[in-house]
Design a protein around this motif. Structure first.
Motif, mmCIF file in Angstrom:
data_model
loop_
_atom_site.group_PDB
_atom_site.id
_atom_site.type_symbol
_atom_site.label_atom_id
_atom_site.label_comp_id
_atom_site.label_asym_id
_atom_site.label_seq_id
_atom_site.Cartn_x
_atom_site.Cartn_y
_atom_site.Cartn_z
ATOM 1 N N LEU A 236 0.826 -1.213 0.000
ATOM 2 C CA LEU A 236 0.000 0.000 0.000
ATOM 3 C C LEU A 236 0.857 1.259 0.000
ATOM 4 C CD1 LEU A 236 -2.856 1.200 0.190
ATOM 5 C CD2 LEU A 236 -2.670 1.050 2.683
ATOM 6 N N ALA A 237 1.916 1.271 0.791
ATOM 7 C CA ALA A 237 2.791 2.450 0.829
ATOM 8 C C ALA A 237 3.484 2.676 -0.521
ATOM 9 C CB ALA A 237 3.827 2.284 1.937
ATOM 10 N N PHE A 238 3.895 1.601 -1.157
ATOM 11 C CA PHE A 238 4.537 1.742 -2.483
ATOM 12 C C PHE A 238 3.530 2.245 -3.512
ATOM 13 C CE2 PHE A 238 5.629 -0.046 -6.646
ATOM 14 C CZ PHE A 238 6.899 0.461 -6.809
ATOM 15 N N PRO B 226 8.457 4.514 -4.928
ATOM 16 C CA PRO B 226 9.735 4.216 -4.266
ATOM 17 C C PRO B 226 10.350 5.489 -3.677
ATOM 18 C CG PRO B 226 10.027 4.258 -6.637
ATOM 19 C CD PRO B 226 8.558 4.425 -6.402
ATOM 20 N N GLY B 227 11.044 5.316 -2.566
ATOM 21 C CA GLY B 227 11.691 6.482 -1.956
ATOM 22 C C GLY B 227 11.613 6.441 -0.443
ATOM 23 N N TRP B 228 12.210 7.470 0.169
ATOM 24 C CA TRP B 228 12.300 7.498 1.629
ATOM 25 C C TRP B 228 10.935 7.673 2.291
ATOM 26 C CZ3 TRP B 228 10.465 11.643 4.316
ATOM 27 C CH2 TRP B 228 10.239 12.816 3.601
ATOM 28 N N LEU B 229 10.029 8.407 1.640
ATOM 29 C CA LEU B 229 8.721 8.637 2.249
ATOM 30 C C LEU B 229 7.929 7.336 2.342
ATOM 31 C CD1 LEU B 229 6.710 10.638 3.410
ATOM 32 C CD2 LEU B 229 5.884 11.082 1.080
ATOM 33 N N ALA B 230 8.006 6.514 1.307
ATOM 34 C CA ALA B 230 7.307 5.227 1.334
ATOM 35 C C ALA B 230 7.905 4.312 2.397
ATOM 36 C CB ALA B 230 7.374 4.572 -0.039
ATOM 37 N N ARG B 231 9.229 4.272 2.494
ATOM 38 C CA ARG B 231 9.862 3.415 3.490
ATOM 39 C C ARG B 231 9.530 3.871 4.912
ATOM 40 N NH1 ARG B 231 14.166 3.654 -0.353
ATOM 41 N NH2 ARG B 231 15.136 5.363 0.815
ATOM 42 N N SER B 232 9.612 5.165 5.147
ATOM 43 C CA SER B 232 9.351 5.683 6.495
ATOM 44 C C SER B 232 7.904 5.454 6.920
ATOM 45 C CB SER B 232 9.687 7.181 6.548
ATOM 46 O OG SER B 232 11.022 7.407 6.185
ATOM 47 N N SER B 233 6.972 5.800 6.049
ATOM 48 C CA SER B 233 5.561 5.639 6.396
ATOM 49 C C SER B 233 5.182 4.172 6.529
ATOM 50 C CB SER B 233 4.679 6.319 5.337
ATOM 51 O OG SER B 233 4.923 5.760 4.053
ATOM 52 N N ALA B 234 5.767 3.311 5.678
ATOM 53 C CA ALA B 234 5.444 1.881 5.757
ATOM 54 C C ALA B 234 5.964 1.275 7.050
ATOM 55 C CB ALA B 234 6.036 1.154 4.551
ATOM 56 N N ALA C 232 3.676 -0.233 9.965
ATOM 57 C CA ALA C 232 3.842 -1.639 10.323
ATOM 58 C C ALA C 232 4.005 -1.811 11.835
ATOM 59 C CB ALA C 232 5.050 -2.224 9.587
ATOM 60 N N ILE C 233 4.803 -0.941 12.451
ATOM 61 C CA ILE C 233 4.978 -1.032 13.910
ATOM 62 C C ILE C 233 3.666 -0.715 14.622
ATOM 63 C CG2 ILE C 233 6.153 0.025 15.869
ATOM 64 C CD1 ILE C 233 8.611 0.324 14.096
ATOM 65 N N PHE D 288 9.811 -5.012 -0.035
ATOM 66 C CA PHE D 288 8.956 -4.854 -1.225
ATOM 67 C C PHE D 288 9.220 -3.528 -1.919
ATOM 68 C CE2 PHE D 288 5.074 -3.536 -3.373
ATOM 69 C CZ PHE D 288 4.798 -4.650 -4.147
ATOM 70 N N ILE D 289 9.371 -2.468 -1.136
ATOM 71 C CA ILE D 289 9.550 -1.148 -1.742
ATOM 72 C C ILE D 289 10.852 -1.079 -2.529
ATOM 73 C CG2 ILE D 289 9.905 1.301 -1.196
ATOM 74 C CD1 ILE D 289 7.971 0.875 1.179
ATOM 75 N N ASP D 290 11.915 -1.685 -2.009
ATOM 76 C CA ASP D 290 13.220 -1.623 -2.668
ATOM 77 C C ASP D 290 13.476 -2.790 -3.614
ATOM 78 O OD1 ASP D 290 13.781 0.700 -1.278
ATOM 79 O OD2 ASP D 290 14.737 -0.367 0.394
ATOM 80 N N GLY D 291 12.592 -3.805 -3.617
ATOM 81 C CA GLY D 291 12.810 -4.967 -4.472
ATOM 82 C C GLY D 291 11.963 -4.908 -5.726
ATOM 83 N N ALA D 292 12.565 -4.531 -6.823
ATOM 84 C CA ALA D 292 11.811 -4.384 -8.076
ATOM 85 C C ALA D 292 11.251 -5.709 -8.568
ATOM 86 C CB ALA D 292 12.711 -3.763 -9.144
ATOM 87 N N LYS D 293 11.938 -6.803 -8.266
ATOM 88 C CA LYS D 293 11.470 -8.111 -8.749
ATOM 89 C C LYS D 293 10.218 -8.596 -8.023
ATOM 90 C CE LYS D 293 14.513 -10.752 -5.677
ATOM 91 N NZ LYS D 293 15.575 -11.799 -5.627
ATOM 92 N N LEU D 294 9.830 -7.907 -6.929
ATOM 93 C CA LEU D 294 8.639 -8.288 -6.171
ATOM 94 C C LEU D 294 7.421 -7.434 -6.521
ATOM 95 C CD1 LEU D 294 10.274 -8.758 -2.626
ATOM 96 C CD2 LEU D 294 9.618 -10.567 -4.222
#
Length: 247
Positions: free
Chosen positions: A166-168, A173-181, A185-186, A206-212
Protein backbone atom coordinates in the motif's frame (compact mmCIF):
# COMPACT_ATOMS: atom_id res chain seq x y z
CA UNK A 1 -43.72 -27.80 131.76
CA UNK A 2 -42.94 -24.26 132.89
CA UNK A 3 -39.95 -22.14 132.20
CA UNK A 4 -38.85 -22.42 135.84
CA UNK A 5 -38.64 -26.14 135.57
CA UNK A 6 -36.30 -25.84 132.59
CA UNK A 7 -33.94 -23.73 134.65
CA UNK A 8 -34.19 -20.60 132.65
CA UNK A 9 -36.00 -17.39 133.01
CA UNK A 10 -38.31 -15.74 130.56
CA UNK A 11 -36.06 -12.82 130.23
CA UNK A 12 -32.97 -14.93 129.45
CA UNK A 13 -34.58 -17.00 126.71
CA UNK A 14 -33.74 -15.70 123.27
CA UNK A 15 -34.55 -17.95 120.32
CA UNK A 16 -32.02 -18.15 117.45
CA UNK A 17 -33.53 -16.32 114.49
CA UNK A 18 -31.62 -16.33 111.21
CA UNK A 19 -32.42 -13.50 108.86
CA UNK A 20 -31.19 -13.55 105.23
CA UNK A 21 -30.06 -10.08 104.53
CA UNK A 22 -30.08 -8.94 100.86
CA UNK A 23 -26.75 -7.76 99.49
CA UNK A 24 -26.10 -4.13 99.69
CA UNK A 25 -27.05 -2.52 96.43
CA UNK A 26 -24.18 -0.07 96.47
CA UNK A 27 -21.48 -2.66 97.11
CA UNK A 28 -22.91 -5.06 94.48
CA UNK A 29 -23.06 -2.28 91.94
CA UNK A 30 -19.50 -1.32 92.74
CA UNK A 31 -18.26 -4.89 92.35
CA UNK A 32 -20.19 -5.33 89.11
CA UNK A 33 -18.91 -2.01 87.83
CA UNK A 34 -15.36 -2.92 88.81
CA UNK A 35 -15.62 -6.25 87.02
CA UNK A 36 -16.95 -4.59 83.86
CA UNK A 37 -14.32 -1.91 84.14
CA UNK A 38 -11.59 -4.52 84.35
CA UNK A 39 -12.98 -6.34 81.31
CA UNK A 40 -13.20 -3.11 79.34
CA UNK A 41 -9.69 -2.13 80.34
CA UNK A 42 -8.48 -5.57 79.33
CA UNK A 43 -10.18 -5.23 75.95
CA UNK A 44 -8.73 -1.75 75.47
CA UNK A 45 -5.30 -3.01 76.42
CA UNK A 46 -5.65 -5.90 73.99
CA UNK A 47 -6.73 -3.60 71.19
CA UNK A 48 -3.89 -1.27 72.03
CA UNK A 49 -1.45 -4.15 71.77
CA UNK A 50 -3.08 -5.27 68.51
CA UNK A 51 -2.92 -1.76 67.07
CA UNK A 52 0.69 -1.40 68.09
CA UNK A 53 1.42 -4.80 66.58
CA UNK A 54 -0.31 -3.87 63.33
CA UNK A 55 1.40 -0.49 63.29
CA UNK A 56 4.71 -2.27 63.72
CA UNK A 57 3.92 -4.62 60.84
CA UNK A 58 2.82 -1.69 58.68
CA UNK A 59 6.01 0.15 59.51
CA UNK A 60 8.13 -2.88 58.68
CA UNK A 61 6.23 -3.45 55.42
CA UNK A 62 6.62 0.21 54.50
CA UNK A 63 10.32 0.13 55.32
CA UNK A 64 10.77 -3.03 53.23
CA UNK A 65 8.83 -1.45 50.36
CA UNK A 66 10.97 1.67 50.50
CA UNK A 67 14.12 -0.42 50.48
CA UNK A 68 12.84 -2.48 47.52
CA UNK A 69 11.92 0.64 45.55
CA UNK A 70 15.26 2.21 46.36
CA UNK A 71 17.17 -0.87 45.31
CA UNK A 72 15.15 -1.26 42.12
CA UNK A 73 15.57 2.39 41.26
CA UNK A 74 19.29 2.18 41.86
CA UNK A 75 19.49 -0.98 39.74
CA UNK A 76 17.47 0.69 36.98
CA UNK A 77 19.90 3.56 36.93
CA UNK A 78 22.84 1.23 36.39
CA UNK A 79 21.02 -1.14 34.03
CA UNK A 80 21.21 0.82 30.74
CA UNK A 81 25.00 1.15 30.92
CA UNK A 82 26.21 -2.10 32.49
CA UNK A 83 23.56 -4.80 32.25
CA UNK A 84 22.83 -4.34 28.57
CA UNK A 85 26.49 -5.10 27.75
CA UNK A 86 26.62 -8.33 29.80
CA UNK A 87 24.89 -11.72 29.53
CA UNK A 88 21.63 -12.19 31.36
CA UNK A 89 22.18 -12.78 35.07
CA UNK A 90 21.44 -16.27 36.30
CA UNK A 91 21.44 -17.78 32.81
CA UNK A 92 23.16 -21.13 32.53
CA UNK A 93 25.48 -22.17 29.75
CA UNK A 94 23.43 -23.92 27.03
CA UNK A 95 23.83 -27.61 26.34
CA UNK A 96 25.39 -28.73 23.09
CA UNK A 97 22.02 -30.06 21.97
CA UNK A 98 20.44 -26.63 22.60
CA UNK A 99 22.87 -25.22 20.05
CA UNK A 100 22.88 -28.08 17.58
CA UNK A 101 19.14 -28.62 17.02
CA UNK A 102 18.20 -24.97 16.29
CA UNK A 103 21.18 -24.68 13.95
CA UNK A 104 20.21 -27.91 12.20
CA UNK A 105 16.64 -26.63 11.87
CA UNK A 106 17.86 -23.40 10.27
CA UNK A 107 20.01 -25.39 7.83
CA UNK A 108 17.08 -27.63 6.90
CA UNK A 109 14.76 -24.63 6.45
CA UNK A 110 17.09 -22.77 4.11
CA UNK A 111 17.85 -25.98 2.19
CA UNK A 112 14.15 -26.63 1.59
CA UNK A 113 13.51 -23.02 0.60
CA UNK A 114 16.45 -23.18 -1.78
CA UNK A 115 15.05 -26.36 -3.36
CA UNK A 116 11.69 -24.62 -3.80
CA UNK A 117 13.51 -21.70 -5.45
CA UNK A 118 14.94 -24.07 -8.04
CA UNK A 119 11.43 -25.25 -8.88
CA UNK A 120 10.02 -21.71 -9.05
CA UNK A 121 12.99 -20.19 -10.90
CA UNK A 122 11.35 -20.39 -14.38
CA UNK A 123 8.52 -18.21 -13.05
CA UNK A 124 10.88 -15.63 -11.59
CA UNK A 125 9.72 -16.19 -8.02
CA UNK A 126 11.96 -16.77 -5.01
CA UNK A 127 11.12 -18.08 -1.53
CA UNK A 128 14.51 -17.33 0.02
CA UNK A 129 14.14 -13.80 1.38
CA UNK A 130 16.12 -12.19 4.19
CA UNK A 131 13.20 -11.78 6.66
CA UNK A 132 12.73 -15.56 6.75
CA UNK A 133 16.26 -15.89 8.13
CA UNK A 134 15.22 -13.67 11.06
CA UNK A 135 12.06 -15.77 11.46
CA UNK A 136 14.25 -18.87 11.79
CA UNK A 137 16.21 -17.23 14.60
CA UNK A 138 13.03 -16.33 16.48
CA UNK A 139 11.26 -19.68 16.01
CA UNK A 140 14.22 -21.99 16.62
CA UNK A 141 16.33 -20.08 19.17
CA UNK A 142 13.53 -18.52 21.28
CA UNK A 143 10.42 -20.67 20.74
CA UNK A 144 8.78 -19.49 23.98
CA UNK A 145 9.13 -15.77 23.25
CA UNK A 146 6.06 -13.68 22.29
CA UNK A 147 7.46 -13.14 18.79
CA UNK A 148 7.36 -16.90 18.16
CA UNK A 149 3.61 -17.24 18.75
CA UNK A 150 1.81 -18.47 15.66
CA UNK A 151 -0.71 -15.66 15.89
CA UNK A 152 2.03 -13.05 16.02
CA UNK A 153 3.93 -14.65 13.14
CA UNK A 154 1.10 -14.83 10.59
CA UNK A 155 -0.76 -11.69 11.64
CA UNK A 156 2.39 -9.59 11.43
CA UNK A 157 3.68 -11.21 8.23
CA UNK A 158 0.43 -10.69 6.33
CA UNK A 159 -0.36 -7.23 7.72
CA UNK A 160 3.11 -5.72 7.35
CA UNK A 161 3.54 -7.08 3.82
CA UNK A 162 0.20 -5.56 2.79
CA UNK A 163 1.23 -2.23 4.35
CA UNK A 164 4.39 -2.26 2.25
CA UNK A 165 2.41 -2.78 -0.94
CA UNK A 166 0.00 0.00 0.00
CA UNK A 167 2.79 2.45 0.83
CA UNK A 168 4.54 1.74 -2.48
CA UNK A 169 1.26 2.22 -4.35
CA UNK A 170 0.58 5.58 -2.68
CA UNK A 171 4.06 7.12 -2.42
CA UNK A 172 6.10 5.13 -4.94
CA UNK A 173 9.73 4.22 -4.27
CA UNK A 174 11.69 6.48 -1.96
CA UNK A 175 12.30 7.50 1.63
CA UNK A 176 8.72 8.64 2.25
CA UNK A 177 7.31 5.23 1.33
CA UNK A 178 9.86 3.41 3.49
CA UNK A 179 9.35 5.68 6.50
CA UNK A 180 5.56 5.64 6.40
CA UNK A 181 5.44 1.88 5.76
CA UNK A 182 7.72 1.07 8.70
CA UNK A 183 5.82 3.38 11.04
CA UNK A 184 2.49 1.91 9.97
CA UNK A 185 3.84 -1.64 10.32
CA UNK A 186 4.98 -1.03 13.91
CA UNK A 187 1.65 0.63 14.75
CA UNK A 188 -0.19 -2.32 13.23
CA UNK A 189 1.76 -4.90 15.26
CA UNK A 190 1.27 -3.01 18.52
CA UNK A 191 -2.45 -2.41 17.97
CA UNK A 192 -3.14 -6.04 17.04
CA UNK A 193 -0.86 -7.36 19.83
CA UNK A 194 1.09 -9.30 17.21
CA UNK A 195 4.64 -8.02 17.60
CA UNK A 196 6.92 -10.10 15.38
CA UNK A 197 10.16 -8.18 14.67
CA UNK A 198 11.15 -9.91 11.39
CA UNK A 199 7.88 -8.76 9.79
CA UNK A 200 8.94 -5.11 10.04
CA UNK A 201 11.43 -5.68 7.20
CA UNK A 202 8.81 -6.92 4.73
CA UNK A 203 7.57 -3.44 3.69
CA UNK A 204 11.14 -2.26 3.06
CA UNK A 205 11.92 -5.40 1.09
CA UNK A 206 8.96 -4.85 -1.22
CA UNK A 207 9.55 -1.15 -1.74
CA UNK A 208 13.22 -1.62 -2.67
CA UNK A 209 12.81 -4.97 -4.47
CA UNK A 210 11.81 -4.38 -8.08
CA UNK A 211 11.47 -8.11 -8.75
CA UNK A 212 8.64 -8.29 -6.17
CA UNK A 213 6.50 -5.45 -7.53
CA UNK A 214 4.67 -7.69 -9.99
CA UNK A 215 3.21 -9.69 -7.08
CA UNK A 216 1.19 -6.66 -5.95
CA UNK A 217 -1.04 -7.60 -2.98
CA UNK A 218 -0.23 -11.30 -3.39
CA UNK A 219 2.96 -10.29 -1.63
CA UNK A 220 0.94 -10.30 1.61
CA UNK A 221 0.78 -14.12 1.40
CA UNK A 222 3.85 -15.01 -0.64
CA UNK A 223 6.68 -15.50 0.05
CA UNK A 224 6.55 -14.34 3.71
CA UNK A 225 3.43 -16.05 5.10
CA UNK A 226 3.87 -19.10 2.86
CA UNK A 227 7.45 -19.55 3.95
CA UNK A 228 6.43 -19.24 7.62
CA UNK A 229 4.17 -22.29 7.28
CA UNK A 230 7.21 -24.38 6.40
CA UNK A 231 9.28 -22.80 9.18
CA UNK A 232 6.60 -23.45 11.80
CA UNK A 233 6.52 -27.13 10.84
CA UNK A 234 10.30 -27.34 11.21
CA UNK A 235 10.05 -25.52 14.55
CA UNK A 236 7.86 -28.30 15.94
CA UNK A 237 10.49 -30.85 14.99
CA UNK A 238 13.28 -28.75 16.53
CA UNK A 239 11.40 -28.35 19.82
CA UNK A 240 10.71 -32.09 19.96
CA UNK A 241 14.38 -32.94 19.38
CA UNK A 242 15.55 -30.41 21.97
CA UNK A 243 13.26 -31.87 24.63
CA UNK A 244 13.89 -35.55 23.97
CA UNK A 245 17.47 -35.78 22.68
CA UNK A 246 19.79 -33.85 24.96
CA UNK A 247 23.57 -34.15 24.92
Amino acid sequence: MGLQQLGCSATSYQPNIYVLKPPKPVSSFNSHFCSRKSVISHVITSFGFLNSHLDGKRFRRKRELISIVASSSSSNVAAPFWDSWAPEKGSKAPLLSDIFWPSAGAFAAMALLGKIDQILAPKGISMTIAPLGAVCAVLFATPSSPGARKYNVFMAQIGCAAIGVLAFTVFGPGWLARSSALAAAIAFMISTRAVHPPAASLPLLFIDGAKLHHLNFWYAFFPGATGCILLCLIQEMVCYLKENYKF
